[in-house]
Enzyme design. Structure first.
Site, mmCIF file in Angstrom:
data_model
loop_
_atom_site.group_PDB
_atom_site.id
_atom_site.type_symbol
_atom_site.label_atom_id
_atom_site.label_comp_id
_atom_site.label_asym_id
_atom_site.label_seq_id
_atom_site.Cartn_x
_atom_site.Cartn_y
_atom_site.Cartn_z
ATOM 1 N N ALA A 105 0.779 -1.242 0.000
ATOM 2 C CA ALA A 105 0.000 0.000 0.000
ATOM 3 C C ALA A 105 0.811 1.292 0.000
ATOM 4 C CB ALA A 105 -0.952 0.011 1.201
ATOM 5 N N ALA A 106 2.067 1.277 0.421
ATOM 6 C CA ALA A 106 2.835 2.525 0.497
ATOM 7 C C ALA A 106 3.095 3.078 -0.904
ATOM 8 C CB ALA A 106 4.159 2.286 1.222
ATOM 9 N N PRO A 107 3.095 4.416 -1.025
ATOM 10 C CA PRO A 107 2.946 5.434 0.024
ATOM 11 C C PRO A 107 1.509 5.749 0.422
ATOM 12 C CG PRO A 107 3.360 6.494 -2.065
ATOM 13 C CD PRO A 107 3.454 5.025 -2.347
ATOM 14 N N GLY A 108 0.508 5.221 -0.299
ATOM 15 C CA GLY A 108 -0.864 5.428 0.142
ATOM 16 C C GLY A 108 -1.833 5.888 -0.922
ATOM 17 N N GLY A 109 -1.399 5.983 -2.181
ATOM 18 C CA GLY A 109 -2.305 6.456 -3.220
ATOM 19 C C GLY A 109 -3.535 5.593 -3.375
ATOM 20 N N LYS A 110 -3.334 4.292 -3.534
ATOM 21 C CA LYS A 110 -4.478 3.399 -3.713
ATOM 22 C C LYS A 110 -5.233 3.202 -2.396
ATOM 23 C CE LYS A 110 -2.793 1.071 -7.826
ATOM 24 N NZ LYS A 110 -1.645 1.983 -8.004
ATOM 25 N N GLU A 128 2.149 -2.595 4.392
ATOM 26 C CA GLU A 128 3.422 -2.373 3.713
ATOM 27 C C GLU A 128 4.492 -3.178 4.438
ATOM 28 O OE1 GLU A 128 6.459 -1.724 1.512
ATOM 29 O OE2 GLU A 128 4.486 -0.972 0.891
ATOM 30 N N ASP A 172 -0.904 -4.132 -5.750
ATOM 31 C CA ASP A 172 -0.161 -3.247 -6.648
ATOM 32 C C ASP A 172 1.295 -3.677 -6.517
ATOM 33 O OD1 ASP A 172 0.225 -1.126 -8.457
ATOM 34 O OD2 ASP A 172 0.758 0.224 -6.828
ATOM 35 N N CYS A 225 3.148 -0.988 -12.535
ATOM 36 C CA CYS A 225 3.433 0.234 -13.288
ATOM 37 C C CYS A 225 4.584 -0.040 -14.248
ATOM 38 C CB CYS A 225 3.749 1.410 -12.359
ATOM 39 S SG CYS A 225 5.159 1.153 -11.269
#
Length: 456
Positions: A105-110, A128, A172, A225
């Site tokens: 999950a870091a840094p937290g966008g999703k 994370e 992700d 990505c």
């Protein structure tokens, strides 16, 4: 821009329009943000909408986000536009309250996006594995201010051992980062074919490790990505053939420029910088087709008995449901009642970094309110005197400088706001105001630009 020669060779063999991609990678990356409407944020009229995200907008240029107090207040999140496509998958396959795991999950966008998207009554576990990055994740979820979240620091295998309890798992996956070449010099310098193969193998291991945590019928959203097929289509084929998994389609707007279908075997979705305004991104949705759901057998309890609960903290919170309170050391936290049973169950099995709302910190017999309380959507503003700050004073507060408040400001803890959005607290003692903003969150740059960024 320098591009690795092996990357150019591989992509040229695969893509008939590689020259267009290479040209796009030489151009400046677009800047995009995602608004937090629950904090009253609205877009400037000149901003262009991100087509696949209801709260996403493109900015015409990159402002100095560091010196925008509303950025620190969680009024918006700076996020790459292509990754906001997560919204379409969640909206199409999640319609009832759920337990969701954002594994990487870091840094937290999703994670902050999920906190906006999940139906009321849901709980997000944002995880994370890297401890330093987990601290950033906890900070960003605290600033976003949604209380239905638990931040954890565990490996994927720890979740697999929990049994089949999650309705939605978002992976992700750590990847070779080809989609970030034009934004990140290090990703270009560190890239190699061997690294691609290493990442693809690690992604398979991660999904295998976490798969047992997903309920039968549950949804897994897999994304990267990067551009190459090994980490994307080939991994999806591998998952579909080795796991009890069905690959599901996602509806896509015809004018979005999203490349659909991948290799034609399983539905998947790609974002290329020469076709969409954003960076490289890949997403696929899998449904678990077999398994036995794990039933939780634990009664909810309030971990902080009423006799030990700091008096008055209940009055600092508002919302649709009551809170349970938890004290560890000097840390006072409020957990939404609907999440209490699951929080207790997870706390016995995982390393929890933060949960719910950090209400405050015990100092002797009193509780000093925390900045996370002020930033929470559950904060009851009427509980404290409020002082509105100018832009220079707001930046100074975020730099953890001393403030001089108006003479008629009451003594005690005071909430400070900028453009009527809370930033945190000070303790007014008459001649001065002690700055209670967290030391680890402060703006290190002591410069002040000529004017406020005015992003939202």
């Amino acid at each position: 821009m320098f591009l690795p020669s092996d990357f150019t060779t591989r992509m040229s063999l695969w893509m008939g329009d590689y020259a267009l991609l290479e040209t796009a990678l030489q151009q400046e990356a677009p800047v995009s943000i995602r608004l937090h409407p629950d904090k009253g944020a609205t877009a400037q009229p000149r901003y262009e909408k991100v087509p696949w995200c209801d709260t996403g907008y493109y900015l015409p240029e990159r402002p100095a986000f560091t010196f925008d107090p509303l950025f620190h207040a969680g009024a918006y999140y700076v996020q790459e536009a292509a990754s906001m496509f997560l919204e379409q998958a969640v909206k199409q396959y999640v319609s009832s309250p759920c337990l969701c795991l954002d594994l990487c999950a870091a840094p937290g966008g999703k994670a902050t996006h999920l906190l906006r998207l999940l139906p009321d009554g849901s709980l997000l576990v944002a995880n994370e594995v890297v401890r330093s990055r987990c601290a950033v994740l906890a900070e960003n979820t605290a600033k976003w201010g949604a209380p239905h979240v638990v931040v954890t620091n565990n490996g994927a295998e720890a979740f697999g051992r929990l049994g089949q309890v999650f309705d939605l798992v978002v992976v992700d996956a750590p990847c070779s980062g080809e989609g970030m070449f034009r934004k990140d010099v290090a990703s270009r310098e560190e890239w190699s074919v061997a690294g691609v193969h290493h990442c693809a193998a690690r992604q398979r291991r991660i999904l295998h490790d976490v798969w047992d945590a997903l309920k039968p019928g549950g949804i897994c959203i897999y994304s990267t990505c990067t551009f190459n097929r090994e980490e994307n289509e080939e991994n999806i084929r591998y998952f579909a053939e080795t796991l009890p998994a069905e690959v599901l389609p996602v509806s896509v707007g015809r004018d979005w420029g999203v490349s659909c279908g991948g290799d034609g075997t399983y539905p998947s979705y790609r974002f290329f910088p020469h076709k969409t305004r954003g960076e490289g991104f890949f997403l696929a949705v899998l449904r678990k087709t077999e398994g036995h759901e794990q039933r939780l057998r634990r009664k909810v309890k309030n971990r902080l008995p009423a006799s030990r609960r700091p008096l008055g903290v209940e009055e600092w919170l508002t919302g649709k449901e009551p809170f349970h309170f938890d004290v560890k050391g000097t840390d006072v936290r409020a957990i939404p009642a609907s999440c209490g049973e699951m929080y207790e169950w997870l706390a016995e099995r995982l390393h929890i970094v933060s949960a719910g709302v950090q209400v405050g910190v015990l100092k002797g017999k009193e509780v000093l309110p925390s900045a996370a309380l002020a930033l929470s959507v559950a904060f009851r503003r009427e509980a404290f005197p409020v002082v509105e700050l100018s832009w220079p004073d707001a930046v100074g507060y975020l730099q953890k400088k001393a403030l001089i408040l108006p003479d008629d400001t009451p003594k005690g803890c005071v909430a400070v706001t900028y453009r009527h959005i809370p930033l945190g607290f000070v303790k007014h003692v008459g001649s001065r105001a002690n700055n209670l903003y967290p030391q680890e969150w402060r703006i290190l740059n002591q410069h002040l630009p000529e004017r406020a960024p005015g992003v939202v």
